[in-house]
Design a protein around this motif. Sequence first.
Motif, PDB file in Angstrom:
ATOM      1  N   LYS A 155       0.831  -1.302   0.533  1.00  0.00           N
ATOM      2  CA  LYS A 155      -0.142   0.012  -0.315  1.00  0.00           C
ATOM      3  C   LYS A 155       1.055   1.323   0.070  1.00  0.00           C
ATOM      4  CE  LYS A 155      -2.619  -2.881  -0.428  1.00  0.00           C
ATOM      5  NZ  LYS A 155      -2.170  -4.053  -0.649  1.00  0.00           N
ATOM      6  N   PRO A 210       5.935 -21.985  -8.719  1.00  0.00           N
ATOM      7  CA  PRO A 210       5.513 -23.152  -9.028  1.00  0.00           C
ATOM      8  C   PRO A 210       6.960 -23.534 -10.404  1.00  0.00           C
ATOM      9  CG  PRO A 210       4.067 -20.926 -10.407  1.00  0.00           C
ATOM     10  CD  PRO A 210       5.186 -20.420  -9.286  1.00  0.00           C
ATOM     11  N   ILE A 254       3.955 -13.393 -12.709  1.00  0.00           N
ATOM     12  CA  ILE A 254       3.561 -14.023 -13.263  1.00  0.00           C
ATOM     13  C   ILE A 254       2.416 -14.676 -12.239  1.00  0.00           C
ATOM     14  CG2 ILE A 254       3.233 -17.054 -13.359  1.00  0.00           C
ATOM     15  CD1 ILE A 254       6.942 -16.907 -13.946  1.00  0.00           C
ATOM     16  N   GLY A 255       1.435 -14.265 -12.659  1.00  0.00           N
ATOM     17  CA  GLY A 255       0.507 -14.574 -11.940  1.00  0.00           C
ATOM     18  C   GLY A 255      -0.750 -12.660 -12.235  1.00  0.00           C
ATOM     19  N   GLY A 276      -3.093 -12.353  -9.889  1.00  0.00           N
ATOM     20  CA  GLY A 276      -4.284 -11.960  -8.356  1.00  0.00           C
ATOM     21  C   GLY A 276      -3.814 -10.830  -8.820  1.00  0.00           C
ATOM     22  N   PRO A 277      -4.758 -10.437  -6.611  1.00  0.00           N
ATOM     23  CA  PRO A 277      -4.844  -9.597  -6.141  1.00  0.00           C
ATOM     24  C   PRO A 277      -3.229  -9.170  -6.446  1.00  0.00           C
ATOM     25  CG  PRO A 277      -6.222 -10.333  -4.669  1.00  0.00           C
ATOM     26  CD  PRO A 277      -5.741 -11.613  -6.194  1.00  0.00           C
ATOM     27  N   GLU A 282      -1.966  -5.829  -8.403  1.00  0.00           N
ATOM     28  CA  GLU A 282      -1.432  -4.608  -7.240  1.00  0.00           C
ATOM     29  C   GLU A 282       0.203  -3.811  -7.790  1.00  0.00           C
ATOM     30  OE1 GLU A 282      -4.095  -4.657  -3.480  1.00  0.00           O
ATOM     31  OE2 GLU A 282      -2.583  -4.946  -3.470  1.00  0.00           O
ATOM     32  N   ALA A 308      -1.300 -14.186 -16.563  1.00  0.00           N
ATOM     33  CA  ALA A 308      -2.445 -14.156 -15.648  1.00  0.00           C
ATOM     34  C   ALA A 308      -3.172 -14.784 -15.632  1.00  0.00           C
ATOM     35  CB  ALA A 308      -3.190 -13.269 -15.993  1.00  0.00           C
ATOM     36  N   LYS A 316     -11.299 -14.010  -8.917  1.00  0.00           N
ATOM     37  CA  LYS A 316     -12.544 -13.960  -7.557  1.00  0.00           C
ATOM     38  C   LYS A 316     -12.916 -12.962  -8.284  1.00  0.00           C
ATOM     39  CE  LYS A 316      -8.786 -16.549  -5.856  1.00  0.00           C
ATOM     40  NZ  LYS A 316      -7.458 -16.569  -4.509  1.00  0.00           N
ATOM     41  N   ALA A 347       2.558 -19.376 -17.505  1.00  0.00           N
ATOM     42  CA  ALA A 347       3.929 -19.410 -18.323  1.00  0.00           C
ATOM     43  C   ALA A 347       4.004 -20.896 -17.548  1.00  0.00           C
ATOM     44  CB  ALA A 347       4.453 -18.480 -16.976  1.00  0.00           C
ATOM     45  N   ARG A 376       0.312 -18.503  -2.764  1.00  0.00           N
ATOM     46  CA  ARG A 376       0.752 -18.427  -1.391  1.00  0.00           C
ATOM     47  C   ARG A 376       0.348 -19.825  -0.866  1.00  0.00           C
ATOM     48  NH1 ARG A 376       3.243 -14.311   0.210  1.00  0.00           N
ATOM     49  NH2 ARG A 376       2.935 -14.708   2.682  1.00  0.00           N
ATOM     50  N   THR A 425      -8.582  -4.908  -3.934  1.00  0.00           N
ATOM     51  CA  THR A 425      -7.561  -4.765  -4.295  1.00  0.00           C
ATOM     52  C   THR A 425      -7.502  -3.271  -4.727  1.00  0.00           C
ATOM     53  OG1 THR A 425      -7.947  -7.227  -6.037  1.00  0.00           O
ATOM     54  CG2 THR A 425      -5.951  -5.149  -6.525  1.00  0.00           C
ATOM     55  N   TYR A 426      -6.365  -2.908  -4.188  1.00  0.00           N
ATOM     56  CA  TYR A 426      -5.661  -1.507  -4.241  1.00  0.00           C
ATOM     57  C   TYR A 426      -5.108  -0.800  -4.907  1.00  0.00           C
ATOM     58  CZ  TYR A 426      -7.750  -2.295   1.073  1.00  0.00           C
ATOM     59  OH  TYR A 426      -8.330  -2.677   1.818  1.00  0.00           O
TER      60      TYR A 426
HETATM   61  N1  LIG Z   1      -5.515  -6.313  -0.953  1.00  0.00           N
HETATM   62  C1  LIG Z   1      -5.727  -7.364  -0.840  1.00  0.00           C
HETATM   63  O1  LIG Z   1      -6.474  -7.748   0.190  1.00  0.00           O
HETATM   64  C2  LIG Z   1      -4.219  -8.813  -1.391  1.00  0.00           C
HETATM   65  C3  LIG Z   1      -2.909  -7.960  -1.613  1.00  0.00           C
HETATM   66  C4  LIG Z   1      -2.146  -8.705  -2.683  1.00  0.00           C
HETATM   67  C5  LIG Z   1      -2.875 -10.487  -1.850  1.00  0.00           C
HETATM   68  N2  LIG Z   1      -3.611 -10.377  -1.090  1.00  0.00           N
HETATM   69  C6  LIG Z   1      -4.026 -11.982  -0.658  1.00  0.00           C
HETATM   70  O2  LIG Z   1      -2.696 -12.719  -1.035  1.00  0.00           O
HETATM   71  C7  LIG Z   1      -3.045 -13.963  -1.282  1.00  0.00           C
HETATM   72  C8  LIG Z   1      -1.890 -14.627  -2.829  1.00  0.00           C
HETATM   73  O3  LIG Z   1      -2.014 -13.334  -3.784  1.00  0.00           O
HETATM   74  P1  LIG Z   1      -1.457 -14.309  -4.981  1.00  0.00           P
HETATM   75  O4  LIG Z   1      -2.217 -12.667  -6.112  1.00  0.00           O
HETATM   76  O5  LIG Z   1      -0.090 -14.114  -5.034  1.00  0.00           O
HETATM   77  O6  LIG Z   1      -2.764 -15.243  -5.213  1.00  0.00           O
HETATM   78  P2  LIG Z   1      -3.910 -15.580  -6.111  1.00  0.00           P
HETATM   79  O7  LIG Z   1      -4.110 -17.039  -6.257  1.00  0.00           O
HETATM   80  O8  LIG Z   1      -4.967 -14.936  -5.520  1.00  0.00           O
HETATM   81  O9  LIG Z   1      -3.821 -15.521  -7.414  1.00  0.00           O
HETATM   82  C9  LIG Z   1      -2.275 -15.841  -8.367  1.00  0.00           C
HETATM   83  C10 LIG Z   1      -3.061 -16.757  -9.980  1.00  0.00           C
HETATM   84  O10 LIG Z   1      -1.363 -16.469 -10.842  1.00  0.00           O
HETATM   85  C11 LIG Z   1      -1.635 -17.521 -11.448  1.00  0.00           C
HETATM   86  N3  LIG Z   1      -1.074 -18.490 -11.878  1.00  0.00           N
HETATM   87  C12 LIG Z   1      -0.719 -19.479 -11.074  1.00  0.00           C
HETATM   88  N4  LIG Z   1       0.257 -20.005 -11.431  1.00  0.00           N
HETATM   89  C13 LIG Z   1       0.560 -19.849 -13.105  1.00  0.00           C
HETATM   90  C14 LIG Z   1       1.211 -19.059 -14.203  1.00  0.00           C
HETATM   91  N5  LIG Z   1       1.970 -20.575 -14.408  1.00  0.00           N
HETATM   92  N6  LIG Z   1       1.203 -18.490 -15.003  1.00  0.00           N
HETATM   93  C15 LIG Z   1       0.684 -17.803 -15.298  1.00  0.00           C
HETATM   94  N7  LIG Z   1      -0.527 -17.520 -14.209  1.00  0.00           N
HETATM   95  C16 LIG Z   1      -0.288 -18.449 -13.056  1.00  0.00           C
HETATM   96  C17 LIG Z   1      -2.844 -17.947 -10.777  1.00  0.00           C
HETATM   97  O11 LIG Z   1      -4.236 -19.046 -12.135  1.00  0.00           O
HETATM   98  C18 LIG Z   1      -3.925 -17.074 -10.487  1.00  0.00           C
HETATM   99  O12 LIG Z   1      -4.825 -16.709 -10.510  1.00  0.00           O
HETATM  100  C19 LIG Z   1      -4.329 -13.886  -2.352  1.00  0.00           C
HETATM  101  O13 LIG Z   1      -5.682 -14.885  -1.769  1.00  0.00           O
HETATM  102  C20 LIG Z   1      -5.219 -12.786  -1.724  1.00  0.00           C
HETATM  103  O14 LIG Z   1      -6.043 -12.679  -0.502  1.00  0.00           O
HETATM  104  C21 LIG Z   1      -4.859 -10.093  -0.867  1.00  0.00           C
END
Ligand SMILES: NC(=O)c1ccc[n+]([C@@H]2O[C@H](COP(=O)([O-])OP(=O)(O)OC[C@H]3O[C@@H](n4cnc5c(N)ncnc54)[C@H](O)[C@@H]3O)[C@@H](O)[C@H]2O)c1
Length: 470
Positions: free
Chosen positions: A52, A147, A176-177, A179-180, A184, A200, A207, A233, A263, A340-341
């Motif tokens: 943040k 991974p 790679i990834g 998610g949040p 961010e 992605a 989610k 990837a 994670r 997500t911020y």
């Molecule tokens: N603002 C927030 O509240 C916030 C911010 C950051 C993280 N978090 C928490 O931390 C946790 C971890 O976050 P995250 O973003 O690391 O995990 P995530 O599991 O939410 O997302 C990871 C993404 O990576 C993708 N992925 C995996 N292997 C891959 C590959 N080989 N190639 C391409 N994409 C691949 C998956 O499909 C998935 O969508 C989350 O559960 C979240 O709740 C919260």
Amino acid sequence: MERIETDLCVIGAGSGGLSVAAGAAQMGARVVLVEAGDMGGDCLNAGCVPSKALLAAAKAAQAMRTVGPLGIRPVEPEIDFAAVKDHVARTIAAIAPHDSQERFEGLGVRVLRDWGRFVSPAELRVGERTVTARRFVIATGSRPVVPSIPGIDRVEVLTNETIFALRERPEHLVIIGGGPVGIEMAQAHRRLGVRVTVIAGHKALPKDDPELSAIVLGRLRAEGVEILEGASAAAVDPCPEGIAVTAGDRRIVGSHLLVAAGRRPALERLDPAAAGVEVTAKGVKVGPDLRTSNRRVYAVGDAAGGLQFTHLAGYHASVVIRSILFGLPSKAAALIPHVTYTEPELAQIGLTEAEARERHGSRLEVLRVPVSGSDRAQAEGATEGLVKLMVARGRPVGVSIAAPHAGEMIGLWAMALASGAKLSTVAGVVLPYPTLNELSKRAAGAYFSPRLFDSRLVGTAVRTLQRLLP
Ligand SMILES: NC(=O)c1ccc[n+]([C@@H]2O[C@H](COP(=O)([O-])OP(=O)(O)OC[C@H]3O[C@@H](n4cnc5c(N)ncnc54)[C@H](O)[C@@H]3O)[C@@H](O)[C@H]2O)c1
Ligand SMILES: Cc1cc2nc3c(=O)[nH]c(=O)nc-3n(C[C@H](O)[C@H](O)[C@H](O)COP(=O)(O)OP(=O)(O)OC[C@H]3O[C@@H](n4cnc5c(N)ncnc54)[C@H](O)[C@@H]3O)c2cc1C
């Protein structure tokens, strides 16, 4: 070997463990807190707080570029990447005393700075000590998953545990990834002058409601972040220009690689099996009361294998404290908001539209109010976004918001949903003008408008009363 006997032993001093330890100690329990790494855990040192702080610096930089429509000459900011990292470090340092060993010792907690490992159902080995406790709480959090993509072990991989210490600005950050963490970090780095490509996998921000995440992802793309969806990837190679990542038919060459691919619970040093604590691939197996297969042992936060948020870990703490200290039945609720911020922020509570449709079928009504309808948003020139409200039988069952400060706005709905409030309560509340949460009230009002304004019955009643009333 010192033996320590206590009421409660908490393993892990992150968001969950600290809340359990502080609450229990302040209410009179004897508490031992075990932490091998930095006090404050992931959120303070490598998660919420640094991310943040980085996003805040990035937002300030972006405002300098985009302030033109407000009559101020935009400029391309000069970014001192190392100084931005100083801001990140100062933010952590400012918050750290609240989570510190000194503060906890001041509360009467005995803090042991070493790894904890179960050696029996009621004993934990911590270095040269053995702790025997009436109750244990596993609050060991989670670690980033890297991974096993072919070649990934031949390049330097950044994760959330290392990226905040990077002082030189990357030329091209490949993430790679999607998610949040990935999204961010993508917006923060792009706004700080870094070329960014996100791989992605299947979908970015999977989610969240796709209609809302499309708004956020559209903004990132407009700012120059490349987001590749529909291909994981599959290979990583070192190359003269840096690091090459293959995804589908694309080969992306970047200078730095961030892995944000999810994670996994941090249990490898704990030996839960020695305590008879069952574990699944997701984490420690817990019931709704957060008790494990060993009734003396509870698990909270990321280690408990559910959602991974600091506010959830804090909430878990309140659930287990009730049970451990007072022996009262206690159950974790399902209503957990998440945000997500990015800019705009993306917030969710309760059911998404798809989930609500599955649960409530034709009884579901979906109300949409665009952020551009807010006078405050117009005044500030930040009109992108949407408030989407899911209603079943007159009650809100889910809210999705993409808006400036959506994380603040969702608080009103967290209260409404948690208290089982009727929609009329939100529609009837008086909110200050001009604030963005008037959009929430308007969304609630939109449910009643057609019932009042388009109803022949209401029209007839009003006309009749107008003739009769003095
Ligand atoms: N603002 C927030 O509240 C916030 C911010 C950051 C993280 N978090 C928490 O931390 C946790 C971890 O976050 P995250 O973003 O690391 O995990 P995530 O599991 O939410 O997302 C990871 C993404 O990576 C993708 N992925 C995996 N292997 C891959 C590959 N080989 N190639 C391409 N994409 C691949 C998956 O499909 C998935 O969508 C989350 O559960 C979240 O709740 C919260
Ligand atoms: C980049 C990033 C950004 C995030 N942003 C947000 C956000 O904005 N909002 C939000 O709500 N969530 C966010 N999260 C998620 C949030 O950080 C976690 O959900 C939260 O930290 C979980 O708290 P916890 O107490 O379960 O674990 P942690 O905070 O990880 O604490 C666990 C502690 O246990 C210690 N430990 C582990 N094993 C042992 C052992 N055997 N013995 C002794 N000590 C041990 C570890 O050293 C660690 O300090 C973010 C995560 C990341 C990665």
